[in-house]
Write a protein that holds these residues in place. Structure first.
Motif, PDB file in Angstrom:
ATOM      1  N   PRO A  80      -6.415 -29.032  -1.746  1.00 39.71           N
ATOM      2  CA  PRO A  80      -6.351 -27.818  -2.560  1.00 39.71           C
ATOM      3  C   PRO A  80      -7.294 -27.829  -3.755  1.00 39.71           C
ATOM      4  CG  PRO A  80      -4.158 -28.539  -1.978  1.00 39.71           C
ATOM      5  CD  PRO A  80      -5.082 -29.594  -1.480  1.00 39.71           C
ATOM      6  N   VAL A  81      -7.377 -28.941  -4.479  1.00 41.00           N
ATOM      7  CA  VAL A  81      -8.190 -28.932  -5.697  1.00 41.00           C
ATOM      8  C   VAL A  81      -9.672 -28.750  -5.352  1.00 41.00           C
ATOM      9  CG1 VAL A  81      -8.877 -30.252  -7.710  1.00 41.00           C
ATOM     10  CG2 VAL A  81      -6.502 -30.320  -6.945  1.00 41.00           C
ATOM     11  N   SER A  82     -10.131 -29.482  -4.326  1.00 43.32           N
ATOM     12  CA  SER A  82     -11.541 -29.331  -3.973  1.00 43.32           C
ATOM     13  C   SER A  82     -11.805 -27.958  -3.377  1.00 43.32           C
ATOM     14  CB  SER A  82     -11.965 -30.446  -3.017  1.00 43.32           C
ATOM     15  OG  SER A  82     -11.914 -30.017  -1.681  1.00 43.32           O
ATOM     16  N   LYS A  83     -10.789 -27.375  -2.730  1.00 44.65           N
ATOM     17  CA  LYS A  83     -10.967 -26.011  -2.206  1.00 44.65           C
ATOM     18  C   LYS A  83     -11.143 -25.016  -3.344  1.00 44.65           C
ATOM     19  CE  LYS A  83      -9.477 -25.640   2.412  1.00 44.65           C
ATOM     20  NZ  LYS A  83      -9.316 -27.068   2.723  1.00 44.65           N
ATOM     21  N   LEU A  84     -10.330 -25.159  -4.386  1.00 42.81           N
ATOM     22  CA  LEU A  84     -10.460 -24.223  -5.502  1.00 42.81           C
ATOM     23  C   LEU A  84     -11.830 -24.377  -6.169  1.00 42.81           C
ATOM     24  CD1 LEU A  84      -6.940 -24.102  -7.186  1.00 42.81           C
ATOM     25  CD2 LEU A  84      -7.895 -22.732  -5.349  1.00 42.81           C
ATOM     26  N   ALA A  85     -12.354 -25.599  -6.171  1.00 45.64           N
ATOM     27  CA  ALA A  85     -13.681 -25.800  -6.760  1.00 45.64           C
ATOM     28  C   ALA A  85     -14.775 -25.205  -5.880  1.00 45.64           C
ATOM     29  CB  ALA A  85     -13.931 -27.288  -6.977  1.00 45.64           C
ATOM     30  N   ASN A  86     -14.493 -25.065  -4.586  1.00 47.74           N
ATOM     31  CA  ASN A  86     -15.485 -24.516  -3.653  1.00 47.74           C
ATOM     32  C   ASN A  86     -15.202 -23.069  -3.280  1.00 47.74           C
ATOM     33  OD1 ASN A  86     -17.436 -26.582  -3.036  1.00 47.74           O
ATOM     34  ND2 ASN A  86     -15.716 -27.745  -2.211  1.00 47.74           N
ATOM     35  N   ILE A  87     -14.394 -22.408  -4.071  1.00 52.78           N
ATOM     36  CA  ILE A  87     -13.914 -21.091  -3.646  1.00 52.78           C
ATOM     37  C   ILE A  87     -15.022 -20.033  -3.711  1.00 52.78           C
ATOM     38  CG2 ILE A  87     -13.077 -20.175  -5.863  1.00 52.78           C
ATOM     39  CD1 ILE A  87     -10.414 -19.600  -4.213  1.00 52.78           C
ATOM     40  N   PHE A  88     -16.087 -20.295  -4.474  1.00 50.53           N
ATOM     41  CA  PHE A  88     -17.140 -19.284  -4.610  1.00 50.53           C
ATOM     42  C   PHE A  88     -18.120 -19.316  -3.445  1.00 50.53           C
ATOM     43  CE2 PHE A  88     -16.196 -20.617  -9.097  1.00 50.53           C
ATOM     44  CZ  PHE A  88     -15.230 -19.646  -9.259  1.00 50.53           C
ATOM     45  N   TYR A  89     -18.098 -20.406  -2.731  1.00 56.78           N
ATOM     46  CA  TYR A  89     -18.997 -20.522  -1.584  1.00 56.78           C
ATOM     47  C   TYR A  89     -18.435 -21.619  -0.695  1.00 56.78           C
ATOM     48  CZ  TYR A  89     -22.958 -21.959   1.219  1.00 56.78           C
ATOM     49  OH  TYR A  89     -23.760 -22.289   2.268  1.00 56.78           O
ATOM     50  N   VAL A 191      -2.925 -23.133   8.141  1.00 55.20           N
ATOM     51  CA  VAL A 191      -1.852 -22.777   7.200  1.00 55.20           C
ATOM     52  C   VAL A 191      -2.019 -23.575   5.913  1.00 55.20           C
ATOM     53  CG1 VAL A 191       0.638 -22.842   6.825  1.00 55.20           C
ATOM     54  CG2 VAL A 191      -0.251 -22.138   9.039  1.00 55.20           C
ATOM     55  N   ALA A 192      -2.290 -24.875   6.086  1.00 55.14           N
ATOM     56  CA  ALA A 192      -2.443 -25.720   4.900  1.00 55.14           C
ATOM     57  C   ALA A 192      -3.705 -25.377   4.127  1.00 55.14           C
ATOM     58  CB  ALA A 192      -2.474 -27.188   5.317  1.00 55.14           C
ATOM     59  N   SER A 193      -4.684 -24.746   4.793  1.00 57.88           N
ATOM     60  CA  SER A 193      -5.950 -24.420   4.134  1.00 57.88           C
ATOM     61  C   SER A 193      -5.893 -23.129   3.345  1.00 57.88           C
ATOM     62  CB  SER A 193      -7.075 -24.279   5.167  1.00 57.88           C
ATOM     63  OG  SER A 193      -7.235 -25.458   5.886  1.00 57.88           O
ATOM     64  N   CYS A 194      -4.851 -22.337   3.529  1.00 58.84           N
ATOM     65  CA  CYS A 194      -4.837 -20.996   2.928  1.00 58.84           C
ATOM     66  C   CYS A 194      -4.411 -21.059   1.467  1.00 58.84           C
ATOM     67  CB  CYS A 194      -3.897 -20.070   3.692  1.00 58.84           C
ATOM     68  SG  CYS A 194      -3.772 -18.453   2.905  1.00 58.84           S
TER      69      CYS A 194
ATOM     70  N   ARG B 215       1.821 -26.098  -3.985  1.00 58.04           N
ATOM     71  CA  ARG B 215       2.729 -25.640  -2.935  1.00 58.04           C
ATOM     72  C   ARG B 215       2.725 -26.614  -1.744  1.00 58.04           C
ATOM     73  NH1 ARG B 215      -0.950 -21.988   0.737  1.00 58.04           N
ATOM     74  NH2 ARG B 215      -0.846 -23.636   2.250  1.00 58.04           N
ATOM     75  N   ALA B 216       3.780 -26.528  -0.909  1.00 53.48           N
ATOM     76  CA  ALA B 216       3.849 -27.371   0.285  1.00 53.48           C
ATOM     77  C   ALA B 216       2.733 -26.975   1.232  1.00 53.48           C
ATOM     78  CB  ALA B 216       5.193 -27.187   0.969  1.00 53.48           C
ATOM     79  N   PRO B 217       2.087 -27.961   1.890  1.00 53.55           N
ATOM     80  CA  PRO B 217       0.979 -27.600   2.768  1.00 53.55           C
ATOM     81  C   PRO B 217       1.391 -26.666   3.908  1.00 53.55           C
ATOM     82  CG  PRO B 217       1.290 -30.000   2.697  1.00 53.55           C
ATOM     83  CD  PRO B 217       2.312 -29.411   1.805  1.00 53.55           C
ATOM     84  N   GLN B 218       2.518 -26.941   4.508  1.00 53.44           N
ATOM     85  CA  GLN B 218       2.943 -26.093   5.638  1.00 53.44           C
ATOM     86  C   GLN B 218       3.922 -25.031   5.168  1.00 53.44           C
ATOM     87  OE1 GLN B 218       1.127 -26.107   7.830  1.00 53.44           O
ATOM     88  NE2 GLN B 218       0.545 -28.102   8.594  1.00 53.44           N
ATOM     89  N   GLN B 219       3.669 -23.807   5.597  1.00 52.20           N
ATOM     90  CA  GLN B 219       4.506 -22.685   5.203  1.00 52.20           C
ATOM     91  C   GLN B 219       5.291 -22.182   6.408  1.00 52.20           C
ATOM     92  OE1 GLN B 219       4.136 -21.019   1.776  1.00 52.20           O
ATOM     93  NE2 GLN B 219       3.600 -23.186   1.631  1.00 52.20           N
ATOM     94  N   TYR B 220       6.580 -22.112   6.271  1.00 55.87           N
ATOM     95  CA  TYR B 220       7.410 -21.503   7.313  1.00 55.87           C
ATOM     96  C   TYR B 220       8.012 -20.238   6.737  1.00 55.87           C
ATOM     97  CZ  TYR B 220       7.234 -25.992   9.721  1.00 55.87           C
ATOM     98  OH  TYR B 220       6.814 -27.127  10.351  1.00 55.87           O
ATOM     99  N   ARG B 221       8.080 -19.214   7.569  1.00 50.86           N
ATOM    100  CA  ARG B 221       8.777 -18.008   7.135  1.00 50.86           C
ATOM    101  C   ARG B 221       9.631 -17.560   8.295  1.00 50.86           C
ATOM    102  NH1 ARG B 221       4.668 -13.658   4.430  1.00 50.86           N
ATOM    103  NH2 ARG B 221       3.395 -15.114   3.239  1.00 50.86           N
TER     104      ARG B 221
END
Lengths: 500, 231
Positions: A80-89, A191-194, B215-221
């Protein structure tokens, strides 16, 4: 134990004829809209080949799926942290050139063209810019049936991995079809990437969906999915993906791709699994152990303890019954002839593939004096290199592929002996022993794979709407229930007397 | 009189448009609240333009916090002399401003010349980039050229207190009267930009997913829960 139910699919590649009916019906149902022209929730690739998008299996480039670092699962593209740092490209995202620039043809010109010396032609028109494309250079099935041959085939990451040089001489070529949809993984990396938490796995049936209201278009899911099955709609600026035709499966109907499959290669059913074991199974050290680890997650739907626990978890009897009759459970877990696509991505994919066998039968020459054991070397020398199949379906473990192929060959031999004759006793053969199977099992397999009755291919319980407690109320309720004034309230207009 | 409008009324008009239109959009047009990326069409120039612009504007934002929101008394208490402050502000702000301007120019050229990108660019998209370029260009010019050639203007005793006074609903209009015209223009253009935010793609800045790492990596709904969570 945390039991969850999952709808899953098996594709029997032996029967796939590469007709693209699944792709076309899916396209007509879901992606024939502006912004989605380039998108195929279902596509059929000719392998070896780069696939769609090009080189989607090249995880060094797109950085999809999970990777293991110090025994811990991490998103390959970064947390997540590196994703937020790369969010512009997003450096790892595929661009439209990796898919293709969709086009239509200027058909109108055919009947509007003035009289000329030459026949008018319908020129290709880009569906992105509306301008003419002088020379389309790539499309979703540009390399269909090995078109492009020696130029295109080496783009396949699995081919690049093979130690031996793949012969592209005409008499030695091989090919197979690989239809692909979203895998609806147990451990989905999309899912984990979103960042927005818009992607989620449904509790009831495990279908992975995108919440269009929450999606903000950050696009990390696109390459976060190692199968490249989440797409960016450039019109709505949201991610969209295969939804396992949930409006159909909730009604007990198979997905459109399965329903329309002319080869009847697709099977849909329910499996029960222990959600608590998923992380552990995805984190085993050796990628070759991932297949067995994935199998260990599933629960035997006939086990009384599992049934009891499933009921406690709110899974109703129709779902448990479906799980017991599930063709997926039989093929993937019981007979172990269906394998997960690229288990090394550690997403625990839930679309399983029975590897193709057909080309080996050309190998058998002395059919008149055929012995059962003659099939064993035939499997070992089949035209599609076992290493190639292993690279796609078993994290390079050829022993898994060999076992499956032997079983499939044994099934053919046995059924041939039974219906045509002319083959020696199957029961005591080495083939049966090496395939780890029994004659009874082979006959069950032949029925499901060969006869493939509709009701046996698709065992789909309806969506659990009976658990919505207000259904009966809603049936008789007023459609403006929440807007209308409460019962008993005087609603006639002001100034009008009760008598008048 | 015109001072009263520009420094006493106009900021509130812009602020009201920003809040009301943003609330309207998220409530009634929520589906359009997104970061409309064109990365799928073109990656090479986006990499240059987008990275320069976004990181530049983040630095510039914090620069404005330092110059406008933090009172000069804080710097005095910390023992930062005016000279030290201005050297730092001109160097840091100038670099950030140049990044923003350069990035925007790249993005604007890309928007106009790449056929796939330009065909889908709306008026709002062009307005956003051009207006940002105007605001950022003015700001960068002030920081780098005006501050070094004319005078290192001390906005911390005029624009800063005036901006803060807006939040107390007691705008101190007098403070803005003697401000150089370029600075006044920068402020007015900025407020027009604020008012334009809810009508453009700029809304995506309010959706920066700060909660993602927690947040938790996996999301269930559950479908049931999903249904009930809706109004």
């Amino acid at each position: 134990m945390r039991i969850k139910a999952q709808v899953a699919m098996v594709m029997h590649l032996d029967k796939c004829i590469g007709c693209h009916t699944c792709s076309v019906t899916c396209k007509n149902t879901w992606t024939n809209r502006p912004g989605m022209e380039y998108v195929w929730y279902n596509n059929v690739e000719t392998r070896p080949g780069p696939g769609y998008p090009k080189e989607w299996e090249n995880t060094d480039r797109y950085k999809g799926g999970w990777t293991l670092r110090n025994g811990q699962l991490h998103l390959k593209a970064g947390g997540p942290v590196s994703k937020l740092a790369n969010i512009f490209y997003n450096p790892n995202m595929a661009s439209m050139d990796d898919f293709y620039e969709p086009w239509t043809y200027d058909f109108e010109h055919l009947h509007k063209s003035p009289k000329k010396d030459n026949i008018p032609v319908a020129r290709p028109v880009s569906m992105i810019t509306g301008k003419y494309i002088d020379k389309p250079e790539w499309g979703s099935n540009w390399d269909d049936d090995l078109a492009g041959g020696s130029e295109i085939v080496p783009m396949d990451p699995n081919v690049q991995k093979l130690q031996e040089h793949i012969a592209l001489e005409y008499e030695k070529t091989f090919m197979m079809y690989l239809p692909r949809i979203c895998e609806h993984c147990l451990n989905p990396s999309c899912v984990a990437s979103c960042p927005s938490g818009a992607l989620y796995k449904r509790d009831e049936d495990g279908i992975v969906l995108v919440d269009q209201d929450s999606c903000r278009g950050w696009r990390f899911c696109m390459n976060g999915c190692p199968y490249h099955k989440v797409y960016y709609n450039w019109n709505t600026h949201k991610a969209e993906k295969c939804n396992f035709c949930y409006p159909r499966t909730e009604a007990g109907l198979p997905t459109v791709c399965s329903e329309t499959c002319v080869g009847r290669i697709r099977y849909i059913g329910v499996v029960l699994y222990d959600a608590d074991k998923v992380k552990e199974a995805a984190s085993v050290e050796d990628p070759k152990d991932l297949y067995e680890a994935q199998l260990s997650v599933f629960l035997d739907p006939n086990d009384p303890e599992v049934i009891e626990k499933a009921r406690e978890a709110g899974i109703n009897d129709s779902w448990i019954k479906s799980a017991q009759e599930s063709p997926i459970y039989k093929m993937a877990m019981k007979w172990k002839i269906a394998l997960p696509l690229h288990p090394e991505y550690r997403t625990l994919p839930m679309v399983w593939y029975v590897p193709p066998l057909s080309p080996i039968m050309n190998h058998i020459t002395n059919e008149q004096e055929l012995s059962v054991e003659g099939y064993i070397p035939a499997v070992d020398q089949m035209r599609i290199p076992m290493e190639y199949l292993a690279s796609i379906l078993s994290a390079d473990d050829t022993s898994v592929i060999r076992r499956v192929l032997l079983k499939m060959a044994a099934m053919r031999v046995h059924m041939r002996a039974k219906t045509v004759g002319g083959i020696d006793e199957m029961k005591k053969s080495q083939l049966l022993k090496e395939a780890h199977t029994t004659v009874e099992e082979l006959e069950d397999m032949a029925r499901l794979l060969g006869v493939a009755k509709y009701n046996e291919r698709f065992v789909i319980p309806t969506g659990r709407r009976e658990m919505d407690d207000d259904l009966h109320y809603r049936y008789g309720a007023c459609s403006i229930e929440e807007l209308a004034p409460p019962e008993g309230m005087v609603t006639y207009p002001y100034g009008r007397s009760e008598n008048g | 009189m015109s001072g009263f409008f520009w420094w006493g009324i106009f900021p509130y008009i812009c602020g009201t448009i920003l809040v009301v239109a943003a609330v309207y959009r998220i409530v009634f047009r929520g589906i359009s609240w997104h970061a409309p990326s064109t990365e799928i069409f073109e990656k090479k120039w986006l990499r240059v333009g987008s990275l320069l612009f976004h990181w530049g504007i983040i630095f510039a934002f914090f620069g404005h916090v330092m110059g406008v929101l933090i009172p000069i008394s804080v710097y005095e208490a910390m023992g930062v002399s005016d000279h030290m402050y201005h050297v730092f502000a001109i160097a840091g702000g100038g670099a950030a401003g140049l990044m923003v301007v350069l990035g925007l120019i790249v993005l604007l050229i890309r928007k106009m010349t790449n056929p796939k990108v330009s065909v889908h660019a709306s008026f709002a998209d062009y307005f956003t980039v051009i207006w940002l370029l105007l605001v950022a260009g003015l700001g960068t010019y002030m920081t780098i050229i005006y501050n070094t050639t004319v005078v290192a203007y001390e906005y911390r005793v005029s624009i800063g207190p005036w901006f803060r006074s807006l939040f107390t609903l007691q705008p101190d209009i007098q403070l803005m009267e003697g401000v150089p015209f370029l600075f006044q223009l920068h402020v007015i253009f900025s407020f027009i930009l604020f008012a334009a935010i809810p009508f453009t793609q700029l809304v995506h800045m309010f959706s920066f997913p700060v909660r993602y790492p927690a947040r938790a990596p996996q999301q269930y709904r559950s479908r049931d829960g999903y249904k009930n969570s809706r109004p």
